[in-house]
Write a protein that holds these residues in place. Structure first.
Motif, PDB file in Angstrom:
ATOM      1  N   ARG A 180     -52.687  33.019  25.579  1.00  0.00           N
ATOM      2  CA  ARG A 180     -54.177  33.178  25.544  1.00  0.00           C
ATOM      3  C   ARG A 180     -54.133  34.657  24.832  1.00  0.00           C
ATOM      4  O   ARG A 180     -53.901  35.649  25.406  1.00  0.00           O
ATOM      5  CB  ARG A 180     -54.636  33.401  26.690  1.00  0.00           C
ATOM      6  CG  ARG A 180     -54.886  32.062  27.388  1.00  0.00           C
ATOM      7  CD  ARG A 180     -56.069  31.229  27.220  1.00  0.00           C
ATOM      8  NE  ARG A 180     -57.100  31.998  27.929  1.00  0.00           N
ATOM      9  CZ  ARG A 180     -58.620  31.640  27.338  1.00  0.00           C
ATOM     10  NH1 ARG A 180     -58.670  30.763  26.715  1.00  0.00           N
ATOM     11  NH2 ARG A 180     -59.448  32.258  28.264  1.00  0.00           N
ATOM     12  N   SER A 181     -54.418  34.660  23.376  1.00  0.00           N
ATOM     13  CA  SER A 181     -54.465  35.777  22.362  1.00  0.00           C
ATOM     14  C   SER A 181     -55.184  36.936  22.783  1.00  0.00           C
ATOM     15  O   SER A 181     -54.902  37.986  22.497  1.00  0.00           O
ATOM     16  CB  SER A 181     -54.361  35.294  21.028  1.00  0.00           C
ATOM     17  OG  SER A 181     -55.762  34.854  20.933  1.00  0.00           O
ATOM     18  N   GLY A 182     -56.359  36.614  23.257  1.00  0.00           N
ATOM     19  CA  GLY A 182     -57.291  37.726  23.381  1.00  0.00           C
ATOM     20  C   GLY A 182     -56.668  38.922  24.471  1.00  0.00           C
ATOM     21  O   GLY A 182     -56.888  40.145  24.350  1.00  0.00           O
ATOM     22  N   TRP A 183     -55.862  38.342  25.502  1.00  0.00           N
ATOM     23  CA  TRP A 183     -55.301  39.268  26.425  1.00  0.00           C
ATOM     24  C   TRP A 183     -54.168  40.409  25.596  1.00  0.00           C
ATOM     25  O   TRP A 183     -53.984  41.589  26.312  1.00  0.00           O
ATOM     26  CB  TRP A 183     -54.608  38.525  27.540  1.00  0.00           C
ATOM     27  CG  TRP A 183     -55.629  38.002  28.282  1.00  0.00           C
ATOM     28  CD1 TRP A 183     -55.534  36.473  28.538  1.00  0.00           C
ATOM     29  CD2 TRP A 183     -56.721  38.314  28.965  1.00  0.00           C
ATOM     30  NE1 TRP A 183     -56.678  36.060  29.154  1.00  0.00           N
ATOM     31  CE2 TRP A 183     -57.400  37.314  29.577  1.00  0.00           C
ATOM     32  CE3 TRP A 183     -57.456  39.555  29.047  1.00  0.00           C
ATOM     33  CZ2 TRP A 183     -58.647  37.220  30.322  1.00  0.00           C
ATOM     34  CZ3 TRP A 183     -58.631  39.739  30.216  1.00  0.00           C
ATOM     35  CH2 TRP A 183     -59.230  38.464  30.441  1.00  0.00           C
ATOM     36  N   TRP A 184     -53.626  40.046  24.686  1.00  0.00           N
ATOM     37  CA  TRP A 184     -52.842  40.817  23.836  1.00  0.00           C
ATOM     38  C   TRP A 184     -53.379  41.977  23.351  1.00  0.00           C
ATOM     39  O   TRP A 184     -53.041  43.145  23.275  1.00  0.00           O
ATOM     40  CB  TRP A 184     -52.187  40.188  22.500  1.00  0.00           C
ATOM     41  CG  TRP A 184     -50.972  39.179  22.817  1.00  0.00           C
ATOM     42  CD1 TRP A 184     -50.037  39.304  24.119  1.00  0.00           C
ATOM     43  CD2 TRP A 184     -50.661  38.150  22.396  1.00  0.00           C
ATOM     44  NE1 TRP A 184     -49.228  38.286  24.206  1.00  0.00           N
ATOM     45  CE2 TRP A 184     -49.318  37.523  22.947  1.00  0.00           C
ATOM     46  CE3 TRP A 184     -51.079  37.239  21.196  1.00  0.00           C
ATOM     47  CZ2 TRP A 184     -48.930  36.416  22.485  1.00  0.00           C
ATOM     48  CZ3 TRP A 184     -50.682  36.252  20.806  1.00  0.00           C
ATOM     49  CH2 TRP A 184     -49.380  35.558  21.348  1.00  0.00           C
ATOM     50  N   GLN A 185     -54.792  41.688  22.981  1.00  0.00           N
ATOM     51  CA  GLN A 185     -55.555  42.794  22.461  1.00  0.00           C
ATOM     52  C   GLN A 185     -56.026  43.763  23.573  1.00  0.00           C
ATOM     53  O   GLN A 185     -56.123  44.933  23.338  1.00  0.00           O
ATOM     54  CB  GLN A 185     -56.985  42.472  21.785  1.00  0.00           C
ATOM     55  CG  GLN A 185     -56.491  41.509  20.518  1.00  0.00           C
ATOM     56  CD  GLN A 185     -57.717  40.830  19.844  1.00  0.00           C
ATOM     57  OE1 GLN A 185     -58.744  41.145  20.253  1.00  0.00           O
ATOM     58  NE2 GLN A 185     -57.348  40.606  18.410  1.00  0.00           N
ATOM     59  N   VAL A 186     -56.130  43.399  24.618  1.00  0.00           N
ATOM     60  CA  VAL A 186     -56.235  44.244  26.040  1.00  0.00           C
ATOM     61  C   VAL A 186     -55.075  44.872  26.392  1.00  0.00           C
ATOM     62  O   VAL A 186     -55.476  46.157  26.763  1.00  0.00           O
ATOM     63  CB  VAL A 186     -56.911  43.297  27.269  1.00  0.00           C
ATOM     64  CG1 VAL A 186     -56.992  44.133  28.316  1.00  0.00           C
ATOM     65  CG2 VAL A 186     -58.012  42.634  26.688  1.00  0.00           C
ATOM     66  N   GLY A 187     -53.981  44.461  25.943  1.00  0.00           N
ATOM     67  CA  GLY A 187     -52.729  45.281  26.349  1.00  0.00           C
ATOM     68  C   GLY A 187     -51.676  44.566  27.318  1.00  0.00           C
ATOM     69  O   GLY A 187     -51.025  44.905  27.576  1.00  0.00           O
ATOM     70  N   VAL A 188     -52.251  43.199  27.761  1.00  0.00           N
ATOM     71  CA  VAL A 188     -51.423  42.424  28.495  1.00  0.00           C
ATOM     72  C   VAL A 188     -49.969  42.043  27.740  1.00  0.00           C
ATOM     73  O   VAL A 188     -50.503  41.220  26.721  1.00  0.00           O
ATOM     74  CB  VAL A 188     -51.969  41.298  29.221  1.00  0.00           C
ATOM     75  CG1 VAL A 188     -51.225  40.349  30.193  1.00  0.00           C
ATOM     76  CG2 VAL A 188     -53.279  41.730  30.042  1.00  0.00           C
ATOM     77  N   ARG A 189     -48.826  42.135  28.050  1.00  0.00           N
ATOM     78  CA  ARG A 189     -47.702  41.728  27.150  1.00  0.00           C
ATOM     79  C   ARG A 189     -47.395  40.405  27.492  1.00  0.00           C
ATOM     80  O   ARG A 189     -46.848  39.808  26.496  1.00  0.00           O
ATOM     81  CB  ARG A 189     -46.650  42.715  27.645  1.00  0.00           C
ATOM     82  CG  ARG A 189     -45.351  42.594  26.749  1.00  0.00           C
ATOM     83  CD  ARG A 189     -44.392  43.656  26.844  1.00  0.00           C
ATOM     84  NE  ARG A 189     -43.115  43.255  26.074  1.00  0.00           N
ATOM     85  CZ  ARG A 189     -42.948  43.633  24.769  1.00  0.00           C
ATOM     86  NH1 ARG A 189     -44.124  44.254  24.135  1.00  0.00           N
ATOM     87  NH2 ARG A 189     -41.869  43.248  24.041  1.00  0.00           N
ATOM     88  N   ILE A 214     -56.588  38.495  13.339  1.00  0.00           N
ATOM     89  CA  ILE A 214     -56.481  36.808  12.912  1.00  0.00           C
ATOM     90  C   ILE A 214     -55.247  36.124  13.682  1.00  0.00           C
ATOM     91  O   ILE A 214     -55.156  34.831  13.457  1.00  0.00           O
ATOM     92  CB  ILE A 214     -56.525  36.628  11.628  1.00  0.00           C
ATOM     93  CG1 ILE A 214     -55.482  37.186  10.592  1.00  0.00           C
ATOM     94  CG2 ILE A 214     -57.896  37.181  10.812  1.00  0.00           C
ATOM     95  CD1 ILE A 214     -55.354  36.892   9.453  1.00  0.00           C
ATOM     96  N   THR A 215     -54.399  36.722  14.209  1.00  0.00           N
ATOM     97  CA  THR A 215     -53.095  36.282  14.752  1.00  0.00           C
ATOM     98  C   THR A 215     -52.243  35.711  14.018  1.00  0.00           C
ATOM     99  O   THR A 215     -52.668  35.616  12.623  1.00  0.00           O
ATOM    100  CB  THR A 215     -53.362  35.271  15.934  1.00  0.00           C
ATOM    101  OG1 THR A 215     -53.748  34.114  15.245  1.00  0.00           O
ATOM    102  CG2 THR A 215     -54.460  35.898  16.831  1.00  0.00           C
ATOM    103  N   ASP A 216     -51.101  34.981  14.180  1.00  0.00           N
ATOM    104  CA  ASP A 216     -50.114  34.264  13.522  1.00  0.00           C
ATOM    105  C   ASP A 216     -50.468  33.000  13.323  1.00  0.00           C
ATOM    106  O   ASP A 216     -50.239  32.166  14.352  1.00  0.00           O
ATOM    107  CB  ASP A 216     -48.807  34.656  13.956  1.00  0.00           C
ATOM    108  CG  ASP A 216     -47.687  34.021  13.259  1.00  0.00           C
ATOM    109  OD1 ASP A 216     -47.716  33.789  11.716  1.00  0.00           O
ATOM    110  OD2 ASP A 216     -46.940  33.302  13.709  1.00  0.00           O
ATOM    111  N   LEU A 217     -51.167  32.489  12.244  1.00  0.00           N
ATOM    112  CA  LEU A 217     -51.504  30.911  12.211  1.00  0.00           C
ATOM    113  C   LEU A 217     -50.521  30.091  11.688  1.00  0.00           C
ATOM    114  O   LEU A 217     -49.857  30.392  10.593  1.00  0.00           O
ATOM    115  CB  LEU A 217     -52.774  30.958  11.278  1.00  0.00           C
ATOM    116  CG  LEU A 217     -54.066  31.604  11.641  1.00  0.00           C
ATOM    117  CD1 LEU A 217     -54.963  31.577  10.639  1.00  0.00           C
ATOM    118  CD2 LEU A 217     -54.441  30.634  12.761  1.00  0.00           C
ATOM    119  N   PRO A 218     -50.120  29.184  12.486  1.00  0.00           N
ATOM    120  CA  PRO A 218     -48.844  28.386  12.075  1.00  0.00           C
ATOM    121  C   PRO A 218     -49.233  27.434  10.816  1.00  0.00           C
ATOM    122  O   PRO A 218     -50.492  27.206  10.742  1.00  0.00           O
ATOM    123  CB  PRO A 218     -48.664  27.510  13.456  1.00  0.00           C
ATOM    124  CG  PRO A 218     -49.716  27.437  14.149  1.00  0.00           C
ATOM    125  CD  PRO A 218     -50.525  28.591  13.642  1.00  0.00           C
TER     126      PRO A 218
END
Lengths: 186, 186, 186, 186, 186, 186
Positions: free
Chosen positions: A24-33, C77-81
């Motif tokens: 779930r990509s949103g959490w990467w922006q928050v800081g969750v590795r 925009i993340t890494d789009l496959p």
């Protein structure tokens, strides 16, 4: 069942396996590795959809079913965060689903397309419970990441809460925001 | 809905969150250091149950619903591998479920207990599809781990295959064993 | 430097930190559960760009510099496959970059926008070396995942190889495909 | 290019791949179980070096280039924490680099050795920007780990800050210490 | 030594390797996504057992030895959390151990069974030190997870503390609860 | 026990906790992204040392005890791979240990220093069993990584095997090289 049909189900099952790895990509922006996978999110959305439906007088199994497929398109398009919106037009989930189910035999294909179509239309109580469950699951996960020390989740809590449409979901959210993630241990 | 009911749903939702972290323990014995979670497994079981039911003429949503809860007891008892059997008596999943749903309001509690009871009884077509989906998902995952280089998965493939009860599931298994996990990419 | 400028650099630096967590999504489709981050990919692309440029008679530092920023838009925009292509129009990387550098002071903003613009235009030898390095890094990583047991990487090797434009990059690819990832240990 | 040269570049590229797996060891002492890789650190150091150089009137591409290689020796000697200093003499990074580039063709080898030599000498503005970027990246990462709940990072913040030599870097550090890692999201 | 004996030691060694992958399951309930392995726990238990024994006037090597094997049964039965207790009868660790050592030659088998038997009986000072070390290690790990931001560890601290039987262990626990996990860095 | 002594044991215990996070660095060079920790390695070394000693007629608990501490210095100096040898002089493990145990009360400090000193001197049967166990554990882990698909482990197998000094260890290695890591499951 023909071998072609069986092979189609196998191929589709392998595709769904991507959800187990996709984060779930949103959490990467928050800081969750190492955030949870889309599959992990989707399972709890389906469970929550059933509980909300039970309390709303809707069909729990149907609400759960809509939730089960609501992010299944992400095997191909991944989980796009909010920050992508100015740069990308939101894809049509029904169209993606129709491509995904192409190898499936007729009945199997139809049940998936019907579920995604009903979810996207948001016209039935079950569709609304499934969508509220999607938002509520995100809010609950935000509370859990905060419990694990993560700062900066408030934006996710706020936007999830604002998107809730049923009274039941809002009350569960209120409770989740004030009790411990370990409250179930009694 | 009362605050007590909402708080009960929140607590139960937090409990289900443990499934996102709990790993499928059998794979550790095979050698997989970071196997998938019980939640990841359960989502695809539910999806597969629906597909099998569609082809078997059973109710896809109901079959998926039974699958959704079939391992939900593991938040408390974890995922016990086969090697534990000589030393531990298998717990009663309905009993665990009844304790888990204690904080839920009546309708929500009933829908979960009913689903687990129907799954455990294995008397309806939907229950059989859900159980076959459980075995088939394990077999498909074994194929995927083998595709990632892992040796030693054959025992999991064999025992999963042997437990299948529907012709549809066996045919999908046959297909999965001979085609690439990337066959969906066309 | 004003506080506003310093604060802008700090904010931009935090944004670049997302690249440390963002995973390269294509590998999830192959079956890699924990693939490398976009930052890890980008570093080796920059290093490779310099080596290719040195052999091509281009400017190594400039080629590396273009590579350094070539995926920096993916924080938003993340890494789009590749599988997303039928459903999403490719975003304009220069436009994303201009939004990203908005908080930066003038000279810092200009150097980043210039690099991305030059890379996207693909008109200089350094831009071509950087792009070949991008493809070559993917091919080398595919070889490394295969060395770790992962099957199914051939498609990534083939498409990366086909996209190479310099003779130097093709020769390095040929070598990488036939020697061990541990060949550097002598 | 000869096959020997191409094979040398391939071998060196495989060696640089170790940086993608190698963890920054100091964070283990703080308590971070899964810290970022040396490659992830190095990419942001290079990006930061460019920004600092742009503001200092130095060459951004050159500063970034020095940063790109500043930890590349760690494929062989790993990332040694401060606690190792009483027991181990600091290795000579230029000597390690010369061994690493032995298989590279002449131009490629020279550009890497020149960059490491210039960085180690710390006599040019670009070398100073690259070194400040190294320290500043560590400070920013410490702030990010603190944002994720990690206690005990203050020592890393203090020692990084104390090592900064340019006014620009100090001002960015001041800003990073007082604003949110999510400030870029606006 | 016969080939059968050597093969038995190899098989048993592979079984012990499962402890390197098996996670300590209680922490999943607290919210830790990637908790330490049973092997990581066991090593520090053994080290702590030696230190406690040294201060209690018992045999450090013997206390450590009992600790070394105290969770070795979990290769087969996994790490059962407290919440499983109402549903599962605690397995007999000596019985599991006897099955595990079946392929070992006599002397090797005997030394392991003797150690597990002595630990389970809790009648020697070394057995008490090993058990206190088990509890103390859990308490120290709880403090470390709290230091990494994790909330909700107090229950683990309290139950571990309450189970301590030696004055030395209690005093170390008191110290661990009030000093930093980084206190060793001076 | 004084508070100073208890505080010293707590500090030393926190230091040993670093072994739970520290990765075995050689595997990164082979291509393993997430190798086992030094603690995980050390536990099985200690278990193996006991088994070898039992068969060699040495003291199993003493051999295990030497193994327990044999890498404990790596909290400060990390796990240095073979490639570091030309650039770094091997640190004196007894000297590092003496610094580590400085905060411990006298008996606890002495038992650790004695164990490390005996291991380093390699003059007793127990020291030789512990050292053989160190090499044998590495060989067994190499077999396990190969079983998980990892190529390139042969060098680790060969160098570990060549370093074995007891006939028992060599025979166990021979067996481990020809049987499955799952042979214990019967």
């Amino acid at each position: 069942m023909t071998h072609t049909a069986a092979s189609g189900i196998a191929a589709f099952t392998f595709e769904m396996g991507v959800l187990k790895r996709l984060r779930r990509s949103g959490w990467w922006q928050v800081g969750v590795r190492d955030p949870e996978s889309v599959a992990e999110h989707s399972l709890r959305v389906a469970q929550l959809a059933a509980l909300l439906a039970a309390e709303e007088g809707a069909d729990p199994a149907r609400a759960a079913y809509l939730a089960l497929w609501h992010d299944s398109q992400e095997t191909r398009i991944t989980d796009l965060p909010h920050t992508a919106r100015p740069y990308l037009t939101k894809p049509d989930n029904v169209a993606v689903t129709k491509d995904q189910v192409a190898p499936l035999p007729e009945a199997a294909a139809a049940t998936v397309v019907d579920a995604v179509t009903e979810f996207e239309a948001q016209e039935t109580p079950e569709a609304r419970c499934a969508r509220d469950a999607d938002k509520l699951e995100c809010l609950v996960q935000a509370v859990e990441y905060r419990h694990s020390g993560q700062d900066g989740v408030q934006e996710w809590i706020d936007s999830s809460y604002a998107a809730l449409t049923t009274d039941v979901a809002r009350r569960v959210a209120d409770a989740a925001l004030t009790q411990s993630p370990m409250s179930w241990r009694g």
